[in-house]
Design a protein around this motif. Structure first.
Motif, PDB file in Angstrom:
ATOM      1  N   UNK A  83      38.257  53.099  37.323  1.00 15.95           N
ATOM      2  CA  UNK A  83      39.041  53.673  38.420  1.00 15.95           C
ATOM      3  C   UNK A  83      40.531  53.775  38.109  1.00 15.95           C
ATOM      4  N   UNK A  84      40.906  53.593  36.843  1.00 13.72           N
ATOM      5  CA  UNK A  84      42.304  53.694  36.404  1.00 13.72           C
ATOM      6  C   UNK A  84      43.242  52.836  37.234  1.00 13.72           C
ATOM      7  N   UNK A  85      42.853  51.607  37.492  1.00 13.03           N
ATOM      8  CA  UNK A  85      43.688  50.663  38.244  1.00 13.03           C
ATOM      9  C   UNK A  85      44.440  49.781  37.263  1.00 13.03           C
ATOM     10  N   UNK A  86      45.604  50.233  36.823  1.00 17.60           N
ATOM     11  CA  UNK A  86      46.354  49.467  35.830  1.00 17.60           C
ATOM     12  C   UNK A  86      47.219  48.371  36.438  1.00 17.60           C
ATOM     13  N   UNK A  87      47.296  48.299  37.763  1.00 12.13           N
ATOM     14  CA  UNK A  87      48.071  47.229  38.389  1.00 12.13           C
ATOM     15  C   UNK A  87      47.161  46.157  39.006  1.00 12.13           C
ATOM     16  N   UNK A  88      45.882  46.131  38.584  1.00 13.23           N
ATOM     17  CA  UNK A  88      44.950  45.090  39.027  1.00 13.23           C
ATOM     18  C   UNK A  88      44.621  44.219  37.820  1.00 13.23           C
ATOM     19  N   UNK A  89      44.772  42.911  37.988  1.00  8.02           N
ATOM     20  CA  UNK A  89      44.465  41.948  36.946  1.00  8.02           C
ATOM     21  C   UNK A  89      43.266  41.116  37.388  1.00  8.02           C
ATOM     22  N   UNK A  90      42.260  41.001  36.539  1.00 10.93           N
ATOM     23  CA  UNK A  90      41.078  40.210  36.857  1.00 10.93           C
ATOM     24  C   UNK A  90      41.166  38.856  36.147  1.00 10.93           C
ATOM     25  N   UNK A  91      40.841  37.789  36.866  1.00 11.30           N
ATOM     26  CA  UNK A  91      40.799  36.453  36.283  1.00 11.30           C
ATOM     27  C   UNK A  91      39.530  35.737  36.747  1.00 11.30           C
ATOM     28  N   UNK A  92      39.027  34.842  35.897  1.00 10.47           N
ATOM     29  CA  UNK A  92      37.881  34.011  36.238  1.00 10.47           C
ATOM     30  C   UNK A  92      38.321  32.560  36.207  1.00 10.47           C
ATOM     31  N   UNK A  93      37.931  31.784  37.181  1.00  9.71           N
ATOM     32  CA  UNK A  93      38.431  30.413  37.284  1.00  9.71           C
ATOM     33  C   UNK A  93      37.791  29.483  36.265  1.00  9.71           C
ATOM     34  N   UNK A  94      36.627  29.844  35.707  1.00  6.88           N
ATOM     35  CA  UNK A  94      36.012  28.982  34.717  1.00  6.88           C
ATOM     36  C   UNK A  94      36.391  29.347  33.281  1.00  6.88           C
ATOM     37  N   UNK A  95      37.398  30.207  33.129  1.00  2.43           N
ATOM     38  CA  UNK A  95      37.911  30.562  31.809  1.00  2.43           C
ATOM     39  C   UNK A  95      39.428  30.742  31.925  1.00  2.43           C
ATOM     40  N   UNK A  96      40.055  30.955  30.808  1.00  4.31           N
ATOM     41  CA  UNK A  96      41.491  31.155  30.827  1.00  4.31           C
ATOM     42  C   UNK A  96      41.844  32.483  31.471  1.00  4.31           C
ATOM     43  N   UNK A  97      43.022  32.575  32.056  1.00  5.49           N
ATOM     44  CA  UNK A  97      43.478  33.812  32.697  1.00  5.49           C
ATOM     45  C   UNK A  97      43.567  34.920  31.675  1.00  5.49           C
ATOM     46  N   UNK A  98      43.223  36.117  32.096  1.00  4.44           N
ATOM     47  CA  UNK A  98      43.228  37.284  31.189  1.00  4.44           C
ATOM     48  C   UNK A  98      44.465  38.107  31.432  1.00  4.44           C
TER      49      UNK A  98
END
Length: 64
Positions: free
Chosen positions: A49-64
């Motif tokens: 969806x070309x969302x370049x201002x959205x950052x995904x993170x998972x709590x059981x791994x390091x931040x991406x």
């Protein structure tokens, strides 16, 4: 919302759709969920969806 926000946080985000909506009114939106699988799905949806201002993170791994 008149001015928007600098940052927005979508907790228990799943596919990231909440962060996509938040990204329309903020400079950056973070989509956070518990598992790596949800992180991968949100990352895929961001690219799709070309969302370049959205950052995904998972709590059981390091931040991406």
């Amino acid at each position: 919302m008149s001015g928007g926000a600098e940052d927005a946080l979508d907790l228990c985000a799943g596919s990231g759709i909440g962060a996509f909506v938040l990204s329309r009114h903020s400079k950056r939106a973070v989509s956070s969920d518990l598992t790596e699988a949800r992180y991968q799905i949100c990352g895929f949806n961001c690219a799709l969806n070309n969302r370049d201002n959205v950052e995904a993170v998972a709590s059981d791994s390091t931040a991406r």
